[in-house]
Design an enzyme around this catalytic site. Structure first.
Site, short mmCIF file in Angstrom:
data_model
loop_
_atom_site.label_atom_id
_atom_site.label_comp_id
_atom_site.label_asym_id
_atom_site.label_seq_id
_atom_site.Cartn_x
_atom_site.Cartn_y
_atom_site.Cartn_z
N CYS A 78 -6.28 18.80 -31.78
CA CYS A 78 -4.96 19.01 -32.38
C CYS A 78 -4.06 17.79 -32.32
O CYS A 78 -3.01 17.78 -32.94
CB CYS A 78 -4.28 20.16 -31.66
SG CYS A 78 -4.13 19.90 -29.89
C1 LIG Z 1 -8.45 21.70 -28.46
S1 LIG Z 1 -9.89 21.40 -27.52
C2 LIG Z 1 -10.65 22.99 -27.54
C3 LIG Z 1 -10.86 23.56 -26.19
C4 LIG Z 1 -11.47 24.94 -26.11
N1 LIG Z 1 -11.02 25.87 -27.11
C5 LIG Z 1 -11.16 25.54 -24.75
O1 LIG Z 1 -10.50 26.56 -24.69
O2 LIG Z 1 -11.52 24.94 -23.74
C6 LIG Z 1 -10.84 20.46 -28.66
C7 LIG Z 1 -12.24 20.12 -28.18
O3 LIG Z 1 -12.91 19.47 -29.26
C8 LIG Z 1 -13.76 18.47 -28.73
N2 LIG Z 1 -14.03 17.51 -29.83
C9 LIG Z 1 -13.17 16.59 -30.34
N3 LIG Z 1 -13.73 15.93 -31.37
C10 LIG Z 1 -14.99 16.44 -31.51
C11 LIG Z 1 -16.08 16.16 -32.39
N4 LIG Z 1 -15.97 15.21 -33.32
N5 LIG Z 1 -17.21 16.87 -32.26
C12 LIG Z 1 -17.33 17.83 -31.31
N6 LIG Z 1 -16.33 18.13 -30.43
C13 LIG Z 1 -15.18 17.45 -30.53
C14 LIG Z 1 -12.98 17.91 -27.54
O4 LIG Z 1 -13.84 17.31 -26.60
C15 LIG Z 1 -12.29 19.16 -27.01
O5 LIG Z 1 -13.02 19.77 -25.97
#
Ligand SMILES: C[S@@+](CC[C@H](N)C(=O)[O-])C[C@H]1O[C@@H](n2cnc3c(N)ncnc32)[C@H](O)[C@@H]1O
EC number: 2.1.1.37
Length: 376
Positions: A78
């Site tokens: 985000c």
């Molecule tokens: C907003 S957090 C979501 C966390 C999850 N809903 C939780 O409750 O723990 C976004 C997640 O997306 C992962 N992320 C970011 N870019 C990504 C990508 N290109 N591919 C896969 N995961 C990604 C980050 O590591 C992070 O854990």
């Protein structure tokens, strides 16, 4: 549709797996995250650790996804759409990961494996980033994918002592009758404004999902804290230096708490504010029984402080250990990383478990069971 729980779930951007933990009645058959530390936490808290694939979402193909999912959940990053951030929008590198997820959904559709439901969780800034174009683009993708969709704004503060408003855009392949009117508290003014700004063909596919508020919350921040004698307090000089950053308004809040004669527990963040065109570091404090929104620690300034006034004394410490996890609705049995910073990073961008649970109970499972309520 017959009740055939558990429904199958793909958990994208899975982090510590809090979405999956809230999705009662669902079984995760695939999860993905690119962060090794978060993946380790997901695995440490999951009975089937190998389900999580550690990879950039852009490097996955539909063949990585097993079978068919009743629900694909995407808590895409985000930072770039956050109102607090630089607002590069969905084209920016991190938030662009959403489109890596969407590419997979399109690929599944090509194989006749379209997920029945999709939930996209994000900060409220998604509604307005890029003058609303990002939100419209996500709605357009859902519409073109054959989904009806609608958004709710749910603040974790209704369930937990943490202020954490979040956007949940819920999309259903099974058509849902009756667009109705946005009327619930969860159809907040900003959701209604974003809906109002959508082009007519997207508005036609909009559904006002019904969500009921939970019973009145009966825990406050103080109830979730570790005992005073089990935590490290800032020494007097450090505490005084921090409290010196209070603006007159926030100083008055502290003074009122201290003068109450009762034990009062507050939460505080350091923030940089513009005052008379000059950037000033401030400590912002609240005594409304809530913690401020947990954030991922960056540069140390986004660590939240706990301020306790009692017996004429004011003490200050960092929010620590189990406390952030409790503020996300996790039981103490959830395995946290040993590093405090890693734990905060994990919790800072997670989703609050009881909010997800409410969506699962009131909207998602009923949708899959053919018994959903809308505002019609
Ligand atoms: C907003 S957090 C979501 C966390 C999850 N809903 C939780 O409750 O723990 C976004 C997640 O997306 C992962 N992320 C970011 N870019 C990504 C990508 N290109 N591919 C896969 N995961 C990604 C980050 O590591 C992070 O854990």
């Amino acid at each position: 549709m017959a009740n055939r729980e558990p429904f199958s779930l793909y958990e994208f951007f899975a982090g510590g797996g809090l979405a999956g933990l809230g999705l009662h009645g669902f079984r995760t058959t695939f999860a993905n995250d690119l962060d090794g530390a978060k993946a380790a936490s997901w695995r440490a808290n999951h009975a089937e650790p190998d389900i999580l694939k550690l990879a950039d979402v852009w490097d996955l193909t539909p063949d990585d996804l097993p079978g068919h999912a009743d629900l694909a959940w995407a808590s895409s990053p985000c930072q770039d759409v956050s109102l607090a951030g630089a607002r590069g929008g969905l084209d920016a590198r991190r938030s662009g990961a959403f489109w890596g997820f969407w590419r997979l959904m399109t690929g599944l559709a090509g194989q006749g494996r379209t997920p029945g439901l999709i939930v996209i969780e994000n900060v409220m800034g998604l509604l307005t980033s890029n003058q609303g174009r990002d939100f419209a683009a996500v709605c357009r993708a859902l519409h073109d994918g054959g989904y009806v969709f609608g958004a709710v704004e749910a603040d974790a503060a209704l369930w937990l002592p943490q202020s954490r408003p979040r956007l949940f855009l819920i999309a259903s392949r099974p058509p849902v009758a009756g667009a109705g009117e946005g009327a619930d508290p969860f159809h907040s003014p900003r959701i209604r404004a974003a809906h109002g700004a959508l082009p007519d063909d997207l508005k036609a596919g909009w559904v006002w999902w019904r969500l009921s508020a939970p019973p009145r919350r009966n825990t406050d921040l103080a109830a979730l804290l570790q005992p005073d004698d089990a935590v490290a307090w800032l020494d007097e000089d450090k505490a005084a230096a921090l409290l010196n950053l209070l603006s007159p308004l926030h100083r008055a809040r502290l003074d009122a708490a201290a003068a109450s004669g009762e034990r009062r527990v507050g939460a505080a963040y350091r923030r940089v504010r513009l005052e008379n065109d000059v950037k000033v570091q401030r400590l912002e404090i609240r005594f409304d029984g809530l913690a401020g929104c947990l954030r991922t620690p960056a540069g140390g300034s986004s660590r939240q402080f706990v301020v306790v006034c009692q017996n004429g004394q004011t003490r200050v410490r960092r929010l620590t250990g189990r406390e952030p996890a409790r503020l996300m609705g996790l039981p103490d049995s959830y395995a946290l990383p040993t590093s405090e910073v890693a734990a905060l990073k994990l919790m800072g961008d997670a989703v609050a478990v009881p909010v997800v649970r409410a969506l699962a109970d009131q909207i998602l499972r009923p949708l899959l069971e053919g018994a959903v309520r809308t505002a019609a």
